[in-house]
Write a protein that holds these residues in place. Structure first.
Motif, PDB file in Angstrom:
ATOM      1  N   SER A  87       0.827  -1.209   0.000  1.00 49.33           N
ATOM      2  CA  SER A  87       0.000   0.000   0.000  1.00 49.33           C
ATOM      3  C   SER A  87       0.859   1.257   0.000  1.00 49.33           C
ATOM      4  CB  SER A  87      -0.950  -0.001   1.195  1.00 49.33           C
ATOM      5  OG  SER A  87      -0.222   0.208   2.386  1.00 49.33           O
ATOM      6  N   LEU A  88       2.061   1.130   0.594  1.00 47.86           N
ATOM      7  CA  LEU A  88       2.980   2.281   0.633  1.00 47.86           C
ATOM      8  C   LEU A  88       3.805   2.404  -0.642  1.00 47.86           C
ATOM      9  CD1 LEU A  88       4.467   1.952   4.231  1.00 47.86           C
ATOM     10  CD2 LEU A  88       2.857   3.694   3.445  1.00 47.86           C
ATOM     11  N   LEU A  89       4.265   1.277  -1.129  1.00 49.02           N
ATOM     12  CA  LEU A  89       5.294   1.283  -2.168  1.00 49.02           C
ATOM     13  C   LEU A  89       4.796   0.862  -3.535  1.00 49.02           C
ATOM     14  CD1 LEU A  89       8.028  -0.481   0.001  1.00 49.02           C
ATOM     15  CD2 LEU A  89       7.929   1.953  -0.511  1.00 49.02           C
ATOM     16  N   GLY A  90       3.611   0.253  -3.583  1.00 44.72           N
ATOM     17  CA  GLY A  90       3.154  -0.281  -4.851  1.00 44.72           C
ATOM     18  C   GLY A  90       3.933  -1.525  -5.240  1.00 44.72           C
ATOM     19  N   ASN A  91       4.089  -1.733  -6.533  1.00 47.45           N
ATOM     20  CA  ASN A  91       4.729  -2.971  -7.003  1.00 47.45           C
ATOM     21  C   ASN A  91       6.251  -2.911  -6.950  1.00 47.45           C
ATOM     22  OD1 ASN A  91       2.128  -3.696  -7.524  1.00 47.45           O
ATOM     23  ND2 ASN A  91       2.370  -3.928  -9.709  1.00 47.45           N
ATOM     24  N   LYS A  92       6.768  -2.275  -5.958  1.00 48.48           N
ATOM     25  CA  LYS A  92       8.226  -2.215  -5.801  1.00 48.48           C
ATOM     26  C   LYS A  92       8.661  -3.430  -4.990  1.00 48.48           C
ATOM     27  CE  LYS A  92       8.617   1.727  -7.883  1.00 48.48           C
ATOM     28  NZ  LYS A  92       9.177   1.732  -9.241  1.00 48.48           N
ATOM     29  N   TRP A  93       8.667  -4.572  -5.685  1.00 47.29           N
ATOM     30  CA  TRP A  93       8.882  -5.832  -4.974  1.00 47.29           C
ATOM     31  C   TRP A  93      10.248  -5.872  -4.297  1.00 47.29           C
ATOM     32  CZ3 TRP A  93       4.273  -7.259  -4.469  1.00 47.29           C
ATOM     33  CH2 TRP A  93       3.349  -7.180  -5.492  1.00 47.29           C
ATOM     34  N   SER A  94      11.240  -5.320  -4.954  1.00 46.57           N
ATOM     35  CA  SER A  94      12.578  -5.356  -4.351  1.00 46.57           C
ATOM     36  C   SER A  94      12.614  -4.548  -3.058  1.00 46.57           C
ATOM     37  CB  SER A  94      13.618  -4.834  -5.326  1.00 46.57           C
ATOM     38  OG  SER A  94      13.311  -3.532  -5.715  1.00 46.57           O
ATOM     39  N   ALA A  95      11.887  -3.449  -3.038  1.00 49.08           N
ATOM     40  CA  ALA A  95      11.843  -2.637  -1.820  1.00 49.08           C
ATOM     41  C   ALA A  95      11.056  -3.348  -0.722  1.00 49.08           C
ATOM     42  CB  ALA A  95      11.224  -1.276  -2.126  1.00 49.08           C
ATOM     43  N   ILE A  96       9.994  -4.004  -1.122  1.00 46.31           N
ATOM     44  CA  ILE A  96       9.197  -4.757  -0.148  1.00 46.31           C
ATOM     45  C   ILE A  96      10.017  -5.903   0.425  1.00 46.31           C
ATOM     46  CG2 ILE A  96       7.185  -6.271   0.089  1.00 46.31           C
ATOM     47  CD1 ILE A  96       5.777  -4.491  -2.019  1.00 46.31           C
ATOM     48  N   PRO A 146      13.373   0.286   8.037  1.00 44.73           N
ATOM     49  CA  PRO A 146      14.676   0.868   8.267  1.00 44.73           C
ATOM     50  C   PRO A 146      14.783   2.233   7.613  1.00 44.73           C
ATOM     51  CG  PRO A 146      14.798  -0.932   6.663  1.00 44.73           C
ATOM     52  CD  PRO A 146      13.397  -0.877   7.158  1.00 44.73           C
ATOM     53  N   THR A 147      15.278   3.151   8.368  1.00 46.94           N
ATOM     54  CA  THR A 147      15.483   4.464   7.797  1.00 46.94           C
ATOM     55  C   THR A 147      16.928   4.611   7.397  1.00 46.94           C
ATOM     56  OG1 THR A 147      15.964   5.335   9.959  1.00 46.94           O
ATOM     57  CG2 THR A 147      13.698   5.518   9.199  1.00 46.94           C
ATOM     58  N   CYS A 148      17.163   5.414   6.401  1.00 44.76           N
ATOM     59  CA  CYS A 148      18.531   5.674   5.997  1.00 44.76           C
ATOM     60  C   CYS A 148      19.185   6.541   7.062  1.00 44.76           C
ATOM     61  CB  CYS A 148      18.558   6.393   4.652  1.00 44.76           C
ATOM     62  SG  CYS A 148      20.220   6.907   4.210  1.00 44.76           S
ATOM     63  N   PRO A 149      20.239   6.060   7.677  1.00 43.05           N
ATOM     64  CA  PRO A 149      20.848   6.804   8.775  1.00 43.05           C
ATOM     65  C   PRO A 149      21.512   8.091   8.315  1.00 43.05           C
ATOM     66  CG  PRO A 149      22.115   4.833   8.277  1.00 43.05           C
ATOM     67  CD  PRO A 149      20.911   4.803   7.396  1.00 43.05           C
ATOM     68  N   ILE A 150      21.692   8.207   7.017  1.00 44.70           N
ATOM     69  CA  ILE A 150      22.313   9.421   6.504  1.00 44.70           C
ATOM     70  C   ILE A 150      21.265  10.476   6.223  1.00 44.70           C
ATOM     71  CG2 ILE A 150      23.648  10.386   4.614  1.00 44.70           C
ATOM     72  CD1 ILE A 150      24.952   7.560   4.380  1.00 44.70           C
ATOM     73  N   THR A 151      20.185  10.025   5.580  1.00 48.54           N
ATOM     74  CA  THR A 151      19.169  10.996   5.187  1.00 48.54           C
ATOM     75  C   THR A 151      17.937  10.933   6.063  1.00 48.54           C
ATOM     76  OG1 THR A 151      18.112   9.430   3.706  1.00 48.54           O
ATOM     77  CG2 THR A 151      19.890  10.796   2.791  1.00 48.54           C
ATOM     78  N   ASN A 152      17.866   9.890   6.937  1.00 46.19           N
ATOM     79  CA  ASN A 152      16.660   9.626   7.722  1.00 46.19           C
ATOM     80  C   ASN A 152      15.450   9.449   6.829  1.00 46.19           C
ATOM     81  OD1 ASN A 152      17.793   9.674  10.284  1.00 46.19           O
ATOM     82  ND2 ASN A 152      17.803  11.897  10.269  1.00 46.19           N
ATOM     83  N   ASP A 153      15.680   8.901   5.673  1.00 45.64           N
ATOM     84  CA  ASP A 153      14.607   8.728   4.707  1.00 45.64           C
ATOM     85  C   ASP A 153      13.912   7.408   4.940  1.00 45.64           C
ATOM     86  OD1 ASP A 153      12.936   8.660   2.608  1.00 45.64           O
ATOM     87  OD2 ASP A 153      14.506   8.461   1.074  1.00 45.64           O
ATOM     88  N   ILE A 154      12.646   7.471   5.279  1.00 47.58           N
ATOM     89  CA  ILE A 154      11.883   6.252   5.500  1.00 47.58           C
ATOM     90  C   ILE A 154      11.292   5.755   4.192  1.00 47.58           C
ATOM     91  CG2 ILE A 154       9.912   5.254   6.690  1.00 47.58           C
ATOM     92  CD1 ILE A 154      10.266   7.299   8.854  1.00 47.58           C
ATOM     93  N   SER A 155      10.929   6.685   3.331  1.00 43.56           N
ATOM     94  CA  SER A 155      10.143   6.296   2.172  1.00 43.56           C
ATOM     95  C   SER A 155      10.924   5.464   1.183  1.00 43.56           C
ATOM     96  CB  SER A 155       9.598   7.530   1.469  1.00 43.56           C
ATOM     97  OG  SER A 155      10.659   8.333   1.028  1.00 43.56           O
ATOM     98  N   SER A 156      12.222   5.685   1.077  1.00 46.63           N
ATOM     99  CA  SER A 156      12.983   4.884   0.134  1.00 46.63           C
ATOM    100  C   SER A 156      13.864   3.917   0.878  1.00 46.63           C
ATOM    101  CB  SER A 156      13.851   5.782  -0.750  1.00 46.63           C
ATOM    102  OG  SER A 156      14.886   6.335   0.003  1.00 46.63           O
ATOM    103  N   SER A 157      13.939   2.710   0.357  1.00 46.65           N
ATOM    104  CA  SER A 157      14.751   1.711   1.026  1.00 46.65           C
ATOM    105  C   SER A 157      16.211   1.929   0.749  1.00 46.65           C
ATOM    106  CB  SER A 157      14.339   0.325   0.555  1.00 46.65           C
ATOM    107  OG  SER A 157      14.622   0.179  -0.815  1.00 46.65           O
ATOM    108  N   ARG A 158      16.515   2.734  -0.237  1.00 47.85           N
ATOM    109  CA  ARG A 158      17.898   2.955  -0.613  1.00 47.85           C
ATOM    110  C   ARG A 158      18.247   4.424  -0.473  1.00 47.85           C
ATOM    111  NH1 ARG A 158      20.195  -2.060  -1.163  1.00 47.85           N
ATOM    112  NH2 ARG A 158      19.020  -3.344  -2.541  1.00 47.85           N
ATOM    113  N   CYS A 159      19.431   4.668   0.015  1.00 47.75           N
ATOM    114  CA  CYS A 159      19.858   6.053   0.128  1.00 47.75           C
ATOM    115  C   CYS A 159      20.242   6.613  -1.229  1.00 47.75           C
ATOM    116  CB  CYS A 159      21.048   6.162   1.063  1.00 47.75           C
ATOM    117  SG  CYS A 159      20.653   5.644   2.721  1.00 47.75           S
TER     118      CYS A 159
END
Length: 243
Positions: A87-96, A146-159
């Motif tokens: 519901s958050l990411l859609g068909n981003k299977w790798s991120a899921i 997991p949040t990116c410890p550099i950017t504190n980005d929750i929405s993307s799994s990758r920095c």
DNA sequence: AAGAACATCAACCGCAGAGTC
DNA sequence: CGACTCTGCGGTTGATGTTCT
């Protein structure tokens, strides 16, 4: 584009038929990776004695043969995670999948289409009602994002856009992030959460070696391929050599 | 018991991004 | 800088197993 040129050969030889992997082929692939690591998927089948495309070998390894894969059915928690993350990411299977250790994108994708797709629509609302309720109840819903410890980005799994860059970025930003209260352990933990097995492939890949921090490799406790101990003595030493 | 319909999962395809030369 | 190669991702399909009629 037009990669894995051996695909064409493979297509011709199999007449476009799907050919399941035999136990013997699996064994060859596992043995080869144990011994030499993953250095080049497109060349590997030739050296491993497999009449498969590199792409096929990679897929077989990642989706089926990797030692840390979970074989059991999806748990209720995992099911809820998939629903929520989709519901958050859609068909981003790798991120899921990054939030579901031991699962593959193929697994999750199949499971979604087989079991959960209906839950995302209006139909079968009752069937999925309990799941929906759980999702709305944040106290009982326990996905680790997991949040990116550099950017504190929750929405993307990758920095950044590639894992190689990210590991390099860890090295480059180590001092800076520490000054912000983020330790290198935090960073390692973050990556372990995201891709606990990725380090092995990076470790075994020639062109990645220079990019990665030694810290990643110095974790002797982490050996995802430890279930294959028979060749463990030479799998580190011969990784970068063509057989 | 037999065949049709459905469900599941492994495997494949095409494309895009990143790296290399 | 462009061409080429490698890798990874998401969508799709074929094979097989299971259930239904």
């Amino acid at each position: 584009m037009g990669n894995f040129l051996d695909d064409d050969i493979n297509k011709m030889s199999t007449s476009l038929k799907r050919v399941s992997w035999s136990a013997e082929e699996d064994e060859k692939l596992i043995s080869y990776i144990q011994r030499y690591g993953i250095w080049n998927w497109s060349q590997m089948p030739k050296f491993a004695g497999l009449s498969r495309s590199g792409k096929s070998c990679r897929l077989r390894w990642l989706n089926y043969l990797k030692p840390d894969l979970k074989k059991e059915e999806f748990s209720k928690e995992e099911e809820e995670s998939i629903l929520h993350l989709h519901s958050l990411l859609g068909n981003k299977w790798s991120a899921i999948v990054a939030r579901l250790p031991g699962r593959t994108d193929n697994d999750v994708k199949n499971y979604w289409h087989a079991h959960l797709k209906k839950c995302s629509g209006k139909q079968n609302l009752q069937v999925c009602q309990t799941v929906e309720q759980d999702n709305n109840n944040s106290s009982s819903f326990n996905i680790q994002e997991p949040t990116c410890p550099i950017t504190n980005d929750i929405s993307s799994s990758r920095c950044t856009t590639s894992s190689e860059d990210q590991h390099g970025e860890f090295r480059d930003n180590y001092t800076d992030t520490s000054s912000q209260g983020t330790t290198f352990d935090d960073l390692n933990f973050f990556w372990d959460q995201l891709c606990p097995f990725e380090n092995l492939e990076l470790r075994n890949t020639n062109h990645h070696m220079g990019m990665l921090s030694d810290h990643v490799f110095q974790d002797s406790n982490y050996d995802p391929i430890s279930s294959y101990t028979s060749c463990s003595d030479d799998y580190n030493g011969s990784l970068l050599l063509d057989p």
